[in-house]
Design an enzyme around this catalytic site. Structure first.
Site, PDB file in Angstrom:
ATOM      1  N   ASP A  77       3.316   1.667   7.448  1.00 40.98           N
ATOM      2  CA  ASP A  77       3.175   2.723   6.449  1.00 40.98           C
ATOM      3  C   ASP A  77       4.252   3.804   6.615  1.00 40.98           C
ATOM      4  OD1 ASP A  77       2.036   3.990   4.311  1.00 40.98           O
ATOM      5  OD2 ASP A  77       0.383   4.873   5.429  1.00 40.98           O
ATOM      6  N   GLY A  78       4.589   4.443   5.496  1.00 38.76           N
ATOM      7  CA  GLY A  78       5.486   5.600   5.543  1.00 38.76           C
ATOM      8  C   GLY A  78       6.892   5.325   5.026  1.00 38.76           C
ATOM      9  N   GLY A  89       7.907   5.141   1.948  1.00 41.37           N
ATOM     10  CA  GLY A  89       8.196   6.046   0.828  1.00 41.37           C
ATOM     11  C   GLY A  89       8.526   7.444   1.335  1.00 41.37           C
ATOM     12  N   HIS A 129      11.742   0.988   1.660  1.00 40.81           N
ATOM     13  CA  HIS A 129      11.258  -0.375   1.915  1.00 40.81           C
ATOM     14  C   HIS A 129      12.361  -1.232   2.547  1.00 40.81           C
ATOM     15  CE1 HIS A 129       7.569   0.622   0.042  1.00 40.81           C
ATOM     16  NE2 HIS A 129       8.047   0.700  -1.180  1.00 40.81           N
ATOM     17  N   GLU A 163      -4.125  -3.831  -3.823  1.00 39.57           N
ATOM     18  CA  GLU A 163      -4.056  -2.544  -4.523  1.00 39.57           C
ATOM     19  C   GLU A 163      -2.610  -2.140  -4.844  1.00 39.57           C
ATOM     20  OE1 GLU A 163      -6.004  -2.887  -1.569  1.00 39.57           O
ATOM     21  OE2 GLU A 163      -7.736  -3.254  -2.856  1.00 39.57           O
ATOM     22  N   LEU A 191       5.831 -17.661  18.202  1.00 33.73           N
ATOM     23  CA  LEU A 191       5.085 -16.538  17.618  1.00 33.73           C
ATOM     24  C   LEU A 191       4.467 -16.927  16.277  1.00 33.73           C
ATOM     25  CD1 LEU A 191       4.492 -13.385  17.480  1.00 33.73           C
ATOM     26  CD2 LEU A 191       6.651 -13.218  16.221  1.00 33.73           C
ATOM     27  N   LEU A 206      -8.002   2.093   7.662  1.00 38.20           N
ATOM     28  CA  LEU A 206      -7.714   0.649   7.742  1.00 38.20           C
ATOM     29  C   LEU A 206      -7.146   0.091   6.439  1.00 38.20           C
ATOM     30  CD1 LEU A 206     -10.774  -0.784   9.699  1.00 38.20           C
ATOM     31  CD2 LEU A 206      -8.481  -0.380  10.543  1.00 38.20           C
TER      32      LEU A 206
HETATM   33  C1  FPP Z   1       3.801   1.215   2.985  1.00 40.13           C
HETATM   34  O1  FPP Z   1       4.667   2.311   2.806  1.00 40.13           O
HETATM   35  C2  FPP Z   1       4.562  -0.015   2.929  1.00 40.13           C
HETATM   36  C3  FPP Z   1       4.417  -1.006   2.016  1.00 40.13           C
HETATM   37  C4  FPP Z   1       3.456  -0.958   0.894  1.00 40.13           C
HETATM   38  C5  FPP Z   1       5.260  -2.191   2.037  1.00 40.13           C
HETATM   39  C6  FPP Z   1       5.683  -2.710   3.369  1.00 40.13           C
HETATM   40  C7  FPP Z   1       6.851  -3.538   3.139  1.00 40.13           C
HETATM   41  C8  FPP Z   1       7.930  -3.654   3.932  1.00 40.13           C
HETATM   42  C9  FPP Z   1       8.096  -3.036   5.263  1.00 40.13           C
HETATM   43  C10 FPP Z   1       9.061  -4.412   3.362  1.00 40.13           C
HETATM   44  C11 FPP Z   1       9.313  -5.770   3.684  1.00 40.13           C
HETATM   45  C12 FPP Z   1       8.258  -6.754   3.950  1.00 40.13           C
HETATM   46  C13 FPP Z   1       8.564  -8.037   4.191  1.00 40.13           C
HETATM   47  C14 FPP Z   1       7.525  -9.035   4.479  1.00 40.13           C
HETATM   48  C15 FPP Z   1       9.967  -8.492   4.195  1.00 40.13           C
HETATM   49  P1  FPP Z   1       4.456   3.259   1.556  1.00 40.13           P
HETATM   50  O2  FPP Z   1       5.364   2.808   0.470  1.00 40.13           O
HETATM   51  O3  FPP Z   1       3.005   3.284   1.190  1.00 40.13           O
HETATM   52  O4  FPP Z   1       4.922   4.619   2.133  1.00 40.13           O
HETATM   53  P2  FPP Z   1       4.324   6.068   1.768  1.00 40.13           P
HETATM   54  O5  FPP Z   1       2.880   6.062   2.186  1.00 40.13           O
HETATM   55  O6  FPP Z   1       5.166   6.985   2.577  1.00 40.13           O
HETATM   56  O7  FPP Z   1       4.504   6.244   0.291  1.00 40.13           O
END
Ligand code: FPP
Length: 260
Positions: free
Chosen positions: A37-38, A40, A54, A84, A148, A212
């Site tokens: 997370d994080g 964005g 991302h 979601e 893994l 979670l």
């Molecule tokens: C949450 O951050 C992250 C996601 C919804 C996507 C996670 C995806 C990746 C790390 C990219 C690549 C994945 C693969 C499998 C190659 P957020 O966008 O909710 O951040 P925020 O809470 O700060 O807005």
């Protein structure tokens, strides 16, 4: 993303310095789940578009997969796209889809060589043809690998996974393939996408949010949880080692009292 853009992103990601020791194997978790997370907020802090967050998150992921492989972690599960997440702006959903497909196409050879087994947790049917194909190929190609186990949750929801299991067990009972008195924890676990994997020992969520978010609800029943305040793109090998050390210090009692 161009090579120059990638170089800039790599520069932005924090470099680890002065590495700690990795705890001994018997003190390491067998199964680690990551809520990455994080992305964005990481981008926003740098006045970059969310998609750049991302992309930087993918760089972090690359490093953490290598580290988990090196540290002999048996299973690594990552939350890449929840049921979601479809509700995000279309532009962001498209950028994420592209990134995920590109990741699979560019990394699959190396992961396969390392013996990584890729499994997708979630329903692939909602993914556009090209993405679905890349994901199915990755699973098919690596399904017999012994290294893994990398579980990638895509279009995944923990409650939906439990409902799916309940339906499957009910159907087996109706068909006479299973008796109600034989439904136990193991029988339910066998209906989960993670069938055959040990339960989650350690769940790490970055960004400081403490929830979670519908991830691996069944498998995390006695997981230790670390809420690391840093944003996912800044998560690296060193922060993982720090979290592994914190895990090694935890006293896991699984509801029992301490005997000595
Ligand atoms: C949450 O951050 C992250 C996601 C919804 C996507 C996670 C995806 C990746 C790390 C990219 C690549 C994945 C693969 C499998 C190659 P957020 O966008 O909710 O951040 P925020 O809470 O700060 O807005």
């Amino acid at each position: 993303m161009t090579n120059d853009a990638l170089k800039i992103l790599r520069f932005f990601r924090k470099k680890g310095k002065g590495e700690m020791e990795v705890p001994p194997l018997e003190k390491r978790p067998r199964h680690i789940a990551f809520i990455m997370d994080g992305n964005g907020r990481w981008a926003q802090k740098r006045s970059l578009p969310r998609s750049a967050g991302h992309a930087a998150g993918t760089e972090a992921l690359r490093e953490i997969i290598r580290a988990c492989d090196e540290f002999k972690i048996e299973v690594m599960s990552i939350y890449a796209f929840s049921t979601e997440n479809w509700n995000r702006p279309q532009e962001e959903v498209n950028a994420l889809m592209k990134l995920i497909t590109k990741y699979f196409l560019s990394e699959i050879d190396e992961l396969h060589e390392k013996g990584v087994r890729i499994k997708i947790l979630g329903e692939l049917d909602r993914f556009p043809g090209e993405q679905k194909l890349a994901l199915q190929n990755a699973m098919e190609r690596t399904k017999n690998n012994q290294g893994l186990k990398l579980n990638i949750a895509l279009n995944y929801g923990g409650r939906a996974e439990i409902v799916r299991a309940v339906k499957s067990i009910s159907q087996k009972c109706i068909n006479g393939e299973m008796k109600i008195e034989n439904i136990d924890y193991d029988a339910v676990s066998r209906e989960m996408y993670t069938m055959g994997d040990p339960d989650v020992d350690l769940l790490i969520r970055t960004s400081g949010d403490m929830r979670l978010s519908n991830f691996l609800l069944w498998q995390t029943w006695y997981a230790e949880i670390i809420f690391n305040p840093i944003y996912w793109p800044d998560y690296n090998r060193q922060t993982l080692i720090k979290d592994l050390n914190e895990y090694a210090m935890r006293d896991r009692r699984f509801g029992r009292v301490k005997t000595k």
